[in-house]
Write a protein that holds these residues in place. Structure first.
Motif, PDB file in Angstrom:
ATOM      1  N   ILE A 257       1.409  -6.233 -39.515  1.00 61.25           N
ATOM      2  CA  ILE A 257       0.156  -5.790 -38.867  1.00 61.25           C
ATOM      3  C   ILE A 257      -1.028  -6.541 -39.458  1.00 61.25           C
ATOM      4  O   ILE A 257      -1.167  -6.653 -40.676  1.00 61.25           O
ATOM      5  N   ILE A 258      -1.896  -7.036 -38.564  1.00 64.96           N
ATOM      6  CA  ILE A 258      -3.155  -7.663 -38.975  1.00 64.96           C
ATOM      7  C   ILE A 258      -4.288  -6.650 -38.927  1.00 64.96           C
ATOM      8  O   ILE A 258      -5.101  -6.544 -39.847  1.00 64.96           O
ATOM      9  N   SER A 259      -4.352  -5.889 -37.851  1.00 65.05           N
ATOM     10  CA  SER A 259      -5.386  -4.846 -37.716  1.00 65.05           C
ATOM     11  C   SER A 259      -4.898  -3.793 -36.728  1.00 65.05           C
ATOM     12  O   SER A 259      -3.960  -4.025 -35.958  1.00 65.05           O
ATOM     13  N   LYS A 260      -5.592  -2.651 -36.757  1.00 64.33           N
ATOM     14  CA  LYS A 260      -5.172  -1.532 -35.924  1.00 64.33           C
ATOM     15  C   LYS A 260      -6.368  -0.677 -35.576  1.00 64.33           C
ATOM     16  O   LYS A 260      -7.213  -0.390 -36.423  1.00 64.33           O
ATOM     17  N   ASP A 261      -6.492  -0.261 -34.298  1.00 62.54           N
ATOM     18  CA  ASP A 261      -7.531   0.682 -33.882  1.00 62.54           C
ATOM     19  C   ASP A 261      -6.976   1.551 -32.765  1.00 62.54           C
ATOM     20  O   ASP A 261      -5.769   1.484 -32.461  1.00 62.54           O
ATOM     21  N   VAL A 262      -7.835   2.334 -32.119  1.00 64.70           N
ATOM     22  CA  VAL A 262      -7.355   3.293 -31.114  1.00 64.70           C
ATOM     23  C   VAL A 262      -6.789   2.594 -29.885  1.00 64.70           C
ATOM     24  O   VAL A 262      -5.958   3.155 -29.164  1.00 64.70           O
ATOM     25  N   SER A 263      -7.234   1.361 -29.614  1.00 70.76           N
ATOM     26  CA  SER A 263      -6.772   0.663 -28.408  1.00 70.76           C
ATOM     27  C   SER A 263      -5.402   0.008 -28.597  1.00 70.76           C
ATOM     28  O   SER A 263      -4.654  -0.167 -27.637  1.00 70.76           O
ATOM     29  N   GLY A 264      -5.100  -0.364 -29.849  1.00 75.87           N
ATOM     30  CA  GLY A 264      -3.824  -1.025 -30.080  1.00 75.87           C
ATOM     31  C   GLY A 264      -3.734  -1.662 -31.448  1.00 75.87           C
ATOM     32  O   GLY A 264      -4.552  -1.396 -32.344  1.00 75.87           O
ATOM     33  N   VAL A 265      -2.750  -2.523 -31.606  1.00 74.45           N
ATOM     34  CA  VAL A 265      -2.449  -3.143 -32.894  1.00 74.45           C
ATOM     35  C   VAL A 265      -2.337  -4.657 -32.706  1.00 74.45           C
ATOM     36  O   VAL A 265      -1.761  -5.129 -31.716  1.00 74.45           O
ATOM     37  N   ILE A 266      -2.896  -5.406 -33.634  1.00 75.86           N
ATOM     38  CA  ILE A 266      -2.711  -6.859 -33.641  1.00 75.86           C
ATOM     39  C   ILE A 266      -1.628  -7.181 -34.661  1.00 75.86           C
ATOM     40  O   ILE A 266      -1.744  -6.825 -35.841  1.00 75.86           O
ATOM     41  N   ILE A 267      -0.572  -7.836 -34.189  1.00 77.21           N
ATOM     42  CA  ILE A 267       0.540  -8.207 -35.068  1.00 77.21           C
ATOM     43  C   ILE A 267       0.608  -9.720 -35.200  1.00 77.21           C
ATOM     44  O   ILE A 267       0.043 -10.454 -34.374  1.00 77.21           O
ATOM     45  N   GLN A 268       1.317 -10.161 -36.222  1.00 80.08           N
ATOM     46  CA  GLN A 268       1.494 -11.600 -36.446  1.00 80.08           C
ATOM     47  C   GLN A 268       2.958 -11.897 -36.748  1.00 80.08           C
ATOM     48  O   GLN A 268       3.607 -11.161 -37.495  1.00 80.08           O
ATOM     49  N   ILE A 269       3.472 -12.945 -36.132  1.00 80.43           N
ATOM     50  CA  ILE A 269       4.822 -13.437 -36.445  1.00 80.43           C
ATOM     51  C   ILE A 269       4.727 -14.944 -36.654  1.00 80.43           C
ATOM     52  O   ILE A 269       3.788 -15.592 -36.180  1.00 80.43           O
ATOM     53  N   GLN A 270       5.696 -15.484 -37.375  1.00 81.25           N
ATOM     54  CA  GLN A 270       5.734 -16.927 -37.619  1.00 81.25           C
ATOM     55  C   GLN A 270       7.075 -17.466 -37.142  1.00 81.25           C
ATOM     56  O   GLN A 270       8.120 -17.206 -37.757  1.00 81.25           O
ATOM     57  N   VAL A 271       7.016 -18.193 -36.020  1.00 85.48           N
ATOM     58  CA  VAL A 271       8.235 -18.637 -35.347  1.00 85.48           C
ATOM     59  C   VAL A 271       8.011 -19.992 -34.675  1.00 85.48           C
ATOM     60  O   VAL A 271       6.878 -20.453 -34.531  1.00 85.48           O
ATOM     61  N   TYR A 272       9.134 -20.595 -34.254  1.00 80.94           N
ATOM     62  CA  TYR A 272       9.058 -21.736 -33.349  1.00 80.94           C
ATOM     63  C   TYR A 272       8.717 -21.193 -31.967  1.00 80.94           C
ATOM     64  O   TYR A 272       9.271 -20.166 -31.539  1.00 80.94           O
ATOM     65  N   ILE A 273       7.852 -21.853 -31.256  1.00 82.19           N
ATOM     66  CA  ILE A 273       7.513 -21.424 -29.901  1.00 82.19           C
ATOM     67  C   ILE A 273       8.527 -22.044 -28.942  1.00 82.19           C
ATOM     68  O   ILE A 273       8.709 -23.261 -28.908  1.00 82.19           O
ATOM     69  N   ASN A 274       9.196 -21.189 -28.179  1.00 81.34           N
ATOM     70  CA  ASN A 274      10.201 -21.649 -27.225  1.00 81.34           C
ATOM     71  C   ASN A 274      10.182 -20.757 -25.989  1.00 81.34           C
ATOM     72  O   ASN A 274       9.386 -19.814 -25.883  1.00 81.34           O
ATOM     73  N   LYS A 275      11.069 -21.058 -25.041  1.00 73.77           N
ATOM     74  CA  LYS A 275      11.115 -20.304 -23.786  1.00 73.77           C
ATOM     75  C   LYS A 275      11.482 -18.845 -24.012  1.00 73.77           C
ATOM     76  O   LYS A 275      10.982 -17.962 -23.322  1.00 73.77           O
ATOM     77  N   GLU A 276      12.362 -18.581 -24.985  1.00 75.50           N
ATOM     78  CA  GLU A 276      12.768 -17.201 -25.240  1.00 75.50           C
ATOM     79  C   GLU A 276      11.599 -16.352 -25.720  1.00 75.50           C
ATOM     80  O   GLU A 276      11.464 -15.183 -25.346  1.00 75.50           O
ATOM     81  N   LEU A 277      10.733 -16.931 -26.546  1.00 74.23           N
ATOM     82  CA  LEU A 277       9.541 -16.211 -26.995  1.00 74.23           C
ATOM     83  C   LEU A 277       8.625 -15.927 -25.816  1.00 74.23           C
ATOM     84  O   LEU A 277       8.104 -14.803 -25.675  1.00 74.23           O
ATOM     85  N   GLU A 278       8.420 -16.924 -24.956  1.00 78.19           N
ATOM     86  CA  GLU A 278       7.571 -16.728 -23.783  1.00 78.19           C
ATOM     87  C   GLU A 278       8.121 -15.618 -22.900  1.00 78.19           C
ATOM     88  O   GLU A 278       7.369 -14.748 -22.429  1.00 78.19           O
ATOM     89  N   GLN A 279       9.437 -15.634 -22.662  1.00 77.14           N
ATOM     90  CA  GLN A 279      10.047 -14.616 -21.805  1.00 77.14           C
ATOM     91  C   GLN A 279       9.908 -13.223 -22.407  1.00 77.14           C
ATOM     92  O   GLN A 279       9.681 -12.240 -21.683  1.00 77.14           O
ATOM     93  N   LEU A 280      10.039 -13.126 -23.730  1.00 77.47           N
ATOM     94  CA  LEU A 280       9.900 -11.826 -24.386  1.00 77.47           C
ATOM     95  C   LEU A 280       8.486 -11.295 -24.223  1.00 77.47           C
ATOM     96  O   LEU A 280       8.280 -10.112 -23.898  1.00 77.47           O
ATOM     97  N   ILE A 281       7.490 -12.144 -24.428  1.00 75.11           N
ATOM     98  CA  ILE A 281       6.094 -11.721 -24.289  1.00 75.11           C
ATOM     99  C   ILE A 281       5.811 -11.298 -22.849  1.00 75.11           C
ATOM    100  O   ILE A 281       5.187 -10.256 -22.605  1.00 75.11           O
ATOM    101  N   LEU A 282       6.293 -12.083 -21.874  1.00 76.97           N
ATOM    102  CA  LEU A 282       6.074 -11.755 -20.470  1.00 76.97           C
ATOM    103  C   LEU A 282       6.708 -10.418 -20.095  1.00 76.97           C
ATOM    104  O   LEU A 282       6.186  -9.688 -19.251  1.00 76.97           O
ATOM    105  N   SER A 283       7.827 -10.070 -20.761  1.00 75.18           N
ATOM    106  CA  SER A 283       8.525  -8.825 -20.417  1.00 75.18           C
ATOM    107  C   SER A 283       7.705  -7.585 -20.759  1.00 75.18           C
ATOM    108  O   SER A 283       7.968  -6.502 -20.227  1.00 75.18           O
ATOM    109  N   PHE A 284       6.705  -7.725 -21.643  1.00 76.66           N
ATOM    110  CA  PHE A 284       5.871  -6.575 -22.011  1.00 76.66           C
ATOM    111  C   PHE A 284       4.659  -6.408 -21.096  1.00 76.66           C
ATOM    112  O   PHE A 284       3.900  -5.456 -21.251  1.00 76.66           O
TER     113      PHE A 284
END
Length: 312
Positions: A257-284
């Motif tokens: 977690i980077i920050s958190k408030d009533v609207s939501g949470v900002i998270i951080q991950i460290q990864v290679y950017i690929n199609k699977e990451l894009e598809q996972l983000i789009l699924s949300f």
């Protein structure tokens, strides 16, 4: 030491060295090694009582019980239960080539595995190319180069690749072969469902000396790693409504977690950017918003714009 015969330390050493020679290992040169092994046998197998008898200057050893052998020890209840459980899991591969030995083991041990399922795996039994598993597994184990006839879905053509197979990986109910491709000149990924045919190659096998596949996939989501790219810091806003799910099932092991408030949470991950990451983000959907990096943010935004056109 399979029956009540007497053996000297030298007899035992000679017998061990004959076996070691067959498998290309160094011989035993110290008699203390044999004595320590005898003590270890009695420590690990309480029923294996070894007695000694002195004849002149020499000691001879034998099992106290005639015809005793550590290879004939019956399984206890816990061991039998563990084997049954393991065979039950391996039975998922029944019906696939080269896995017929499962039936032989169950018959030999008189193990009956219930036909009623008690655990459900996310397995795609209709996956095209699933029958290649045993053949590819065997090729990796035997260091056998292969010629793959592989179908390019985008161009709708078949291509042949000489591949030195290294690893099998399952992701999102699909199986993949990872190996060095002579045609491409680098480590490559081949989906089972795109393989049309497999034959053996007579070329010399190129062993894997560079990649540790226990760690290879740690820095990515999925199985695709694009060459000449670096791990990137990805920051995502997650809506308060969706956060409990993301908190209990992190996107990646580096999530924090980077920050958190009533609207939501900002998270951080460290990864290679690929199609699977894009598809996972789009699924949300609307519950995710990419903040960094800008390139990924623009890619996701464009994908949503293109999807929206389908509904206009």
């Amino acid at each position: 030491m399979s029956s009540r015969k007497n053996y000297s330390i030298r007899d035992l050493m000679d017998a061990c060295n004959r076996e070691l020679e067959l498998i290309g290992e160094y011989p035993i040169t110290a008699t203390n090694t044999i004595r320590e092994d005898l003590e270890q046998i009695m420590a690990n197998y309480p029923d294996a009582k070894i007695i000694s008898r002195r004849v002149g200057r020499h000691l001879y050893y034998s099992y106290e019980t005639e015809n005793y052998s550590i290879y004939k020890i019956p399984l206890n209840d816990d061991e039998f239960a563990q084997i049954t459980q393991t065979l039950s899991i391996l039975s998922r591969f029944e019906g696939m080539p080269q896995f017929e030995w499962l039936d032989e083991i169950k018959s030999t041990l008189n193990i009956k595995i219930s036909s009623d399922p008690i655990v459900g795996f996310d397995e795609n039994i209709d996956l095209k190319g699933r029958d290649y598993f045993a053949q590819l597994f065997s090729a990796i184990n035997n260091k056998q180069p292969l010629v793959l006839t592989y179908k390019n879905f985008k161009r709708n053509i078949n291509q042949q690749f000489i591949v030195h197979p290294y690893y099998l990986k399952q992701f999102n109910r699909r199986w993949f072969l990872i190996g060095f491709s002579e045609n491409i000149g680098r480590l490559s990924l081949f989906a089972f469902d795109r393989i049309e045919d497999i034959t053996t190659s007579n070329c010399k096998y190129i062993p894997n000396t560079k990649y540790n596949f226990k760690d290879y996939f740690d820095d990515m989501i999925g199985v695709t790693r694009i060459d000449h790219t670096d791990i990137e810091t990805v920051r995502i806003w997650v809506s308060a409504n969706r956060w409990p799910y993301v908190a209990t099932k992190p996107l990646h092991g580096t999530q924090h977690i980077i920050s958190k408030d009533v609207s939501g949470v900002i998270i951080q991950i460290q990864v290679y950017i690929n199609k699977e990451l894009e598809q996972l983000i789009l699924s949300f959907g609307k519950d995710f918003k990419v903040l960094e990096p800008e390139s990924l943010k623009q890619t996701i935004a464009q994908q949503f714009c293109e999807a929206l056109k389908n509904y206009q």
